[in-house]
Design a protein around this motif. Sequence first.
Motif, PDB file in Angstrom:
ATOM      1  N   GLU A  55       0.835  -1.209   0.000  1.00  0.00           N
ATOM      2  CA  GLU A  55       0.000   0.000   0.000  1.00  0.00           C
ATOM      3  C   GLU A  55       0.868   1.257   0.000  1.00  0.00           C
ATOM      4  N   GLY A  90      -1.231  -6.516  -5.293  1.00  0.00           N
ATOM      5  CA  GLY A  90      -0.704  -7.322  -4.206  1.00  0.00           C
ATOM      6  C   GLY A  90       0.598  -8.029  -4.519  1.00  0.00           C
ATOM      7  N   ARG A  91       1.329  -7.520  -5.520  1.00  0.00           N
ATOM      8  CA  ARG A  91       2.589  -8.154  -5.900  1.00  0.00           C
ATOM      9  C   ARG A  91       3.702  -7.116  -5.964  1.00  0.00           C
TER      10      ARG A  91
END
Length: 114
Positions: A55, A90-91
Amino acid sequence: EWTARVARDRAGELRELARSDPQRLAEALRAQSRAPDANLLDLLAAAQAANGELEAAAEIADQAVTLAQRAGDGASAAAIAARRDTYRQGRAWTAPHPVAPHAALVEQGDSPLR
């Protein structure tokens, strides 16, 4: 000679820091920068993503995209945006490794097929 030795020592320290703690290196470079820099922010975002801080990486990458666009560097902005999108998925982003053709390896004597 003294300044060259100090520079070599400092370069060695930076290489070790890049290997052991790339995020700390990127943050240090950012802190020492006189002005915001899209490339440094991109580096910091990649290091954060590699540490699982996806994030935060996406937020920093957004800042880098904005800076690149303001500088008129559309190609960099697009490349950073693509990396930012991987963080949002998310990678962490990893650089593709170039593959040398077998003939080039044979020429260099590095072919695993010898």
